[in-house]
Design an enzyme around this catalytic site. Structure first.
Site, mmCIF file in Angstrom:
data_model
loop_
_atom_site.group_PDB
_atom_site.id
_atom_site.type_symbol
_atom_site.label_atom_id
_atom_site.label_comp_id
_atom_site.label_asym_id
_atom_site.label_seq_id
_atom_site.Cartn_x
_atom_site.Cartn_y
_atom_site.Cartn_z
ATOM 1 N N GLU A 264 17.151 94.435 21.414
ATOM 2 C CA GLU A 264 17.786 93.215 20.914
ATOM 3 C C GLU A 264 16.843 92.013 21.049
ATOM 4 O O GLU A 264 17.095 91.088 21.817
ATOM 5 C CB GLU A 264 19.074 92.978 21.717
ATOM 6 C CG GLU A 264 19.984 91.906 21.232
ATOM 7 C CD GLU A 264 21.121 91.718 22.225
ATOM 8 O OE1 GLU A 264 21.116 90.688 22.920
ATOM 9 O OE2 GLU A 264 21.985 92.603 22.334
ATOM 10 N N ARG A 303 13.064 72.845 24.348
ATOM 11 C CA ARG A 303 12.507 73.741 25.363
ATOM 12 C C ARG A 303 11.637 73.039 26.423
ATOM 13 O O ARG A 303 11.769 73.336 27.617
ATOM 14 C CB ARG A 303 11.725 74.880 24.707
ATOM 15 C CG ARG A 303 12.593 75.814 23.866
ATOM 16 C CD ARG A 303 11.828 77.034 23.389
ATOM 17 N NE ARG A 303 11.614 77.973 24.481
ATOM 18 C CZ ARG A 303 10.448 78.224 25.036
ATOM 19 N NH1 ARG A 303 9.345 77.584 24.608
ATOM 20 N NH2 ARG A 303 10.334 79.105 26.018
ATOM 21 N N CYS A 338 16.070 57.470 23.379
ATOM 22 C CA CYS A 338 16.315 56.539 24.482
ATOM 23 C C CYS A 338 16.672 57.363 25.715
ATOM 24 O O CYS A 338 17.816 57.413 26.162
ATOM 25 C CB CYS A 338 17.439 55.577 24.114
ATOM 26 S SG CYS A 338 17.693 54.276 25.330
ATOM 27 N N GLU A 339 15.674 58.040 26.249
ATOM 28 C CA GLU A 339 15.861 58.990 27.343
ATOM 29 C C GLU A 339 14.511 59.231 27.999
ATOM 30 O O GLU A 339 13.549 59.634 27.348
ATOM 31 C CB GLU A 339 16.414 60.304 26.790
ATOM 32 C CG GLU A 339 16.805 61.315 27.831
ATOM 33 C CD GLU A 339 18.142 60.986 28.491
ATOM 34 O OE1 GLU A 339 18.222 61.139 29.725
ATOM 35 O OE2 GLU A 339 19.079 60.573 27.779
ATOM 36 N N TYR A 374 14.359 79.338 19.483
ATOM 37 C CA TYR A 374 14.968 78.309 20.322
ATOM 38 C C TYR A 374 14.382 76.932 20.030
ATOM 39 O O TYR A 374 14.233 76.099 20.915
ATOM 40 C CB TYR A 374 14.851 78.677 21.812
ATOM 41 C CG TYR A 374 15.417 80.052 22.079
ATOM 42 C CD1 TYR A 374 16.791 80.246 22.061
ATOM 43 C CD2 TYR A 374 14.584 81.152 22.268
ATOM 44 C CE1 TYR A 374 17.324 81.512 22.245
ATOM 45 C CE2 TYR A 374 15.113 82.420 22.455
ATOM 46 C CZ TYR A 374 16.480 82.595 22.445
ATOM 47 O OH TYR A 374 17.008 83.854 22.616
#
Length: 415
Positions: A264, A303, A338-339, A374
């Site tokens: 998988e 990530r 804004c982080e 991802y």
């Protein structure tokens, strides 16, 4: 593995990137279908290859998988719907639903379409059995240990929410509702090495013997790693297969029944096929630190912020000027959010690092490598930022497989 844009034999090269930059607004994702095809071929020894679509759930990527006879795993109602739209058939083994719980809407859909369930909890079996006796089920087993490239991707052991700890407790429920046990599944995390792989294979053998019920399949789960840096080696898929094939044979002999071996993969099939193209929009110095700020943020590529993941970065200049690779400066790459955590050069735990990059100008482009897994599938609308465009390179041409989201589309949900 990251490849230099001027040396790669893939379609993700300087020439194509320059064409795309002129045609599309940054930031945007680009995938090379040829790379996906090559990765699929590396797993042809397995009886069944099932794509973990959470890695890259775009419908066009799913259709590409189906064309290559790849089956699909779904972990939500949305992923079930994506698989159906992409052409995967219900009431078959083309789609399997893997989870640790049911919400009512998902349970209803799984029953309506007779989608086999890979159950990660006893409660799932009870809830399914009451409403759908005879339903085909797998047991997702937590072997009691795990492994991952990050603590957050470790899916085994007592600190993980995933899987059934004591699968023997599932058998009375399965028999009570006449559920059809067809397979056993074990997945301990992402980035599994050979040492852990052998341990997982042995755990599968022991659990299958402990349960002692006839089954049709065993699943090696996912977790096949890819090399994100130049000094990492690609996994030996033949060695990977041999380890699991030995487990399959031992279980088959013990149960006296033929068993198909399933794998998988998610990241393994798509990670190296994708790049993120972003543009430099600001350059500034903070004390002794050099910052380059781009138009992509962790709302696009999560990530690095979430896991401290490394992605190689290449530079494409806006004016075709020559870049002296030896003339570099230590650079922190940040995004527009804004982080404070909107930094692409950090390690797990949030420790800020730097990359050696050439001297950049406003309007230059940074290319993030190996983001096909991802990347887009983990994007969000944080800071009310629309999802960005996805482009597929296929058959010597390129096409949009997801257009850029519009701000009005976000606002309309709240009217």
């Amino acid at each position: 593995m990251p490849e230099l844009l001027n040396k790669t034999k893939t379609n993700l090269n300087f020439e194509n990137i320059k064409i795309l930059i002129k045609k599309f607004q940054s930031p945007f994702w680009v995938y090379d279908s040829n790379i996906i095809h090559k990765k699929i071929n590396l797993l042809k020894e397995f009886d069944i290859v099932r794509f973990a679509q959470k890695a890259c759930s775009n419908i066009h990527i799913l259709r590409l998988m189906k064309q290559k006879n790849i089956k699909v795993d779904a972990v939500s109602l949305g992923e079930i719907e994506r698989a159906l739209v992409a052409g995967f058939k219900p009431n078959s083994n083309e789609i399997i639903f893997t989870a640790d719980l049911f919400d009512e809407e998902t349970l209803s859909k799984v029953i309506d379409f007779k989608i086999p369930v890979n159950a990660g909890s006893i409660d799932m079996l009870e809830q399914l059995g009451k409403l759908s006796p005879g339903h085909h089920v797998w047991l997702r087993i937590n072997p009691g240990f795990g492994h991952g490239h990050s603590k957050k991707t470790n899916t085994g052991g007592e600190n993980s929410k995933h899987g059934i700890w004591n699968p023997r407790l599932a058998i009375p429920i399965i028999k009570k509702y006449k559920l059809k046990l067809i397979g056993l599944h074990m997945h301990i995390g992402s980035g599994v090495n050979y040492k852990h792989l052998k341990k997982v294979g042995q755990a599968m053998i022991e659990k299958a013997m402990e349960i002692n019920e006839k089954i049709l399949f065993i699943s090696a789960g996912g977790g096949l790693p890819i090399p994100y840096t130049f000094n990492e080696k690609p996994i030996d898929t033949k060695k990977y297969f041999i380890i699991w094939d030995e487990a399959r044979k031992k279980i088959s002999r013990f149960l006296n029944t033929p068993i198909q071996l399933e794998i998988e993969p998610g990241r393994f099939l798509v990670a190296e096929s994708g790049i993120l193209i972003s543009q430099v929009r600001a350059i500034k110095k903070m004390g002794d630190k050099n910052f380059v700020l781009i138009d992509a943020g962790f709302n696009d590529l999560m990530r690095p912020t979430m896991y401290g993941s490394y992605h190689h970065v290449s530079v494409v200049t806006k004016d075709d000027r020559n870049i002296h690779e030896t003339e570099t400066i230590d650079t922190i790459i940040g995004g527009p959010l804004c982080e404070s955590g909107d930094i692409f050069t950090q390690k797990e735990g949030g420790n800020i690092t730097t990359r050696k990059l050439p001297i950049l100008k406003i309007g230059d482009y940074l290319i993030f490598h190996d983001v096909g897994a991802y990347g887009a599938s983990m994007s969000s609308n944080y800071n009310t930022r629309p999802l960005i465009q996805e482009i597929l390179l296929e058959n010597n041409t390129f096409r949009t497989i997801r257009r850029r989201q519009k701000i009005n589309e976000l606002l309309n949900l709240e009217k």
